[in-house]
Design an enzyme around this catalytic site. Structure first.
Site, PDB file in Angstrom:
ATOM      1  N   CYS A  65      -1.160   4.369  -5.034  1.00 22.45           N
ATOM      2  CA  CYS A  65      -0.514   5.644  -4.713  1.00 22.45           C
ATOM      3  C   CYS A  65       0.142   6.232  -5.955  1.00 22.45           C
ATOM      4  O   CYS A  65      -0.532   6.557  -6.917  1.00 22.45           O
ATOM      5  CB  CYS A  65       0.465   5.488  -3.556  1.00 22.45           C
ATOM      6  SG  CYS A  65       0.935   7.107  -2.880  1.00 22.45           S
TER       7      CYS A  65
ATOM      8  N   HIS B  75      -3.055   4.051   0.424  1.00 18.58           N
ATOM      9  CA  HIS B  75      -2.295   2.805   0.531  1.00 18.58           C
ATOM     10  C   HIS B  75      -3.168   1.716   1.155  1.00 18.58           C
ATOM     11  O   HIS B  75      -3.233   1.618   2.377  1.00 18.58           O
ATOM     12  CB  HIS B  75      -1.046   3.022   1.401  1.00 18.58           C
ATOM     13  CG  HIS B  75       0.015   3.820   0.720  1.00 18.58           C
ATOM     14  ND1 HIS B  75       0.947   3.254  -0.109  1.00 18.58           N
ATOM     15  CD2 HIS B  75       0.278   5.143   0.719  1.00 18.58           C
ATOM     16  CE1 HIS B  75       1.758   4.187  -0.586  1.00 18.58           C
ATOM     17  NE2 HIS B  75       1.373   5.345  -0.100  1.00 18.58           N
TER      18      HIS B  75
ATOM     19  N   GLU C 237      -2.540  -1.306   1.446  1.00 12.20           N
ATOM     20  CA  GLU C 237      -1.654  -2.212   2.195  1.00 12.20           C
ATOM     21  C   GLU C 237      -1.335  -1.682   3.583  1.00 12.20           C
ATOM     22  O   GLU C 237      -0.788  -2.401   4.416  1.00 12.20           O
ATOM     23  CB  GLU C 237      -0.367  -2.473   1.394  1.00 12.20           C
ATOM     24  CG  GLU C 237       0.672  -1.361   1.373  1.00 12.20           C
ATOM     25  CD  GLU C 237       0.405  -0.230   0.376  1.00 12.20           C
ATOM     26  OE1 GLU C 237      -0.731  -0.138  -0.140  1.00 12.20           O
ATOM     27  OE2 GLU C 237       1.323   0.578   0.137  1.00 12.20           O
TER      28      GLU C 237
END
Lengths: 257, 214
Positions: free
Chosen positions: B85, B196, B198
């Site tokens: 990001c 993202h 994650e």
């Protein structure tokens, strides 16, 4: 294309997920981490955890559950309730929440929005707004402290003006909870959401009133909201998320696989 | 699946002082690898794989990196590095993003970045669409050997940003919101993703596995 988001909201009290009707009579739905995990597996696009303990009590609330959720969940989540300062927000974000949502404290101190924006960036600042349609005055009014009946009050803000104000101050997303519809499952407040949409240049999330699958279609199609939030229809298994997403996709709504 | 050898690697997440460090660490731990969060130059330099996370503003993140004197260390890394990001945006030469949204038209105020990959971060031009670009969007890539190995075109990833890098020679994957932009960058050992991983479900986990397995 950017997909419309389906967002289960889990009201949390003392580490348990609860649900009440019109903000009252809360019943325990289940443990927070397994429920969160279950929603992520079912295809929820995002989760909101609203700590109702925090918003109405003065005592320090244990938020360690935020970290436990961050460890197991691989979709974004937002934490709301009881965030009154930049420090409060910082602790929640450090524990692994992606966004924080502020409601009553932003009304009490609008500079908080500016400070959150300047400290953490626009992307994690969500403003929750409880809006009530007053039939007598034919206006949408912002309410404050709706988590506690004894403190709930009508503010001087009309909803559209507050929506414009929070955007000026750096809000990255707005969750509009339409109080007249909340918990009664008769559909989102399309008129209000469509009106607010015109004044809202950041993502807008509809909240309050989902009862059937077509309510989600209506709110995406007619109010052009970016996401639709719901609680009881998901918690009680009235609308399974995979079926809802299949239905919306079949209707031509852009929905994540 | 990540192999036994990969699991023994030293994975370091650079502590940039930004807010999404825990999420990145937790996502890697879910894959079963050992993760150290550190701003210690020696630990970062010795890592097998390095993550450069970041959320917030470019200016604040670069200030934090400068304060920790991390820039020369990051610039000298030769092992695979993945910027996430804002971390990806910090990898290019400069960013148009300044401290306050309202201050426009002053080119001198651009934030100098790490210059690991040539390029510039600009505010997204999206017409009538909303900013931030927030939510799940699909990527397009021709990469089938590095980060996006086994990840088909049209896969959804989770994005949250208002600034982006145009599509250019160092674009590894692209996305579209109003206009096309770089969803992923690559030059030499430096990789970046605007989304993202994650927080991108199983697709994000697959991408992280690919990076760990490089």
């Amino acid at each position: 294309m950017l997909a419309r988001r389906i967002i289960p909201c889990l009201d949390v009290r003392d580490g348990k997920v609860v649900k009440g009707v019109k903000f009252r009579n809360h019943e325990i739905i289940g443990d927070i981490v397994p429920l969160a995990e279950q929603y992520a597996k079912q295809g929820a696009d995002e989760l909101v955890f609203y700590d109702i303990t925090a918003s109405s009590d003065q005592r320090v609330v244990d938020k360690s559950w935020v970290s436990r959720i961050a460890q197991v969940i691989d979709i974004p989540f937002c934490v709301a309730g009881g965030i009154k300062s930049v420090e409060d927000a910082g602790r929640i974000l450090e524990m692994g929440a992606d966004k924080i949502s502020v409601n009553s404290p932003a009304l009490a101190n609008p500079d908080l929005i500016t400070d959150l924006h300047d400290t953490f960036g626009q992307q994690c600042v969500v403003i929750g707004i409880d809006s009530f349609f007053n039939e007598q005055t034919n206006t949408y009014q912002v309410h404050q402290f709706t988590g506690d009946e004894s403190r709930t009050k009508v503010t001087g803000w009309q909803t559209k003006d507050w929506v414009e104000e929070v955007q000026k101050r750096g809000a990255g997303e707005i969750v509009l909870n339409c109080m007249n519809q909340d918990g009664v499952r008769k559909g989102y407040d399309i008129d209000q959401l469509a009106t607010i949409r015109e004044a809202c240049d950041v993502p807008l999330i509809a909240s309050g009133g989902a009862g059937e699958t077509h309510h989600f279609y209506d709110v995406f199609k007619q109010a052009d909201v970016d996401g639709a939030l719901a609680a009881s229809v998901f918690h009680k298994g009235i609308i399974p998320i995979p079926e809802l997403k299949d239905f919306l996709r079949a209707q031509g709504v852009c929905i994540r696989d | 699946m990540i192999g036994a050898a990969a699991k023994k690697q030293h994975i370091v997440v650079i502590n940039t002082g930004c807010a999404n460090i825990s999420s990145v660490k937790f996502a890697l731990e879910r894959l079963g690898v050992n993760v150290t969060v550190s701003d210690d130059l020696a630990i970062i330099a010795k890592a097998d794989k390095v993550f450069l996370p970041g959320v917030g503003s470019a200016n604040a993140a670069m200030s934090s990196i400068a304060q920790k004197q991390l820039s020369p260390c990051i610039q000298s890394l030769t092992q695979p590095v993945l910027g996430v990001c804002l971390g990806m945006q910090l990898m290019v030469s400069e960013s148009e993003e300044r401290v306050h949204q309202g201050q426009n038209n002053n080119i001198a105020e651009n934030t100098p970045c790490l210059n690991l990959i040539p390029g510039k971060v600009k505010r997204m031009q999206v017409g009538d669409l909303r900013l931030p670009h927030m939510g799940w969007n699909t990527i397009t890539t021709e990469d089938n050997s590095t980060l996006f190995k086994g990840i088909p075109n049209g896969t959804y990833f989770y994005f949250v940003h208002s600034f982006a890098v145009d599509v250019y020679e160092h674009t590894l994957a692209s996305c579209e919101y109003g206009n096309p932009f770089s969803a992923s960058l690559h030059k030499d050992n430096f990789f970046g993703v605007q989304f993202h991983p994650e927080r991108s479900g199983s697709a994000g986990a697959a991408l992280l596995e690919n990076f760990i397995s490089l």
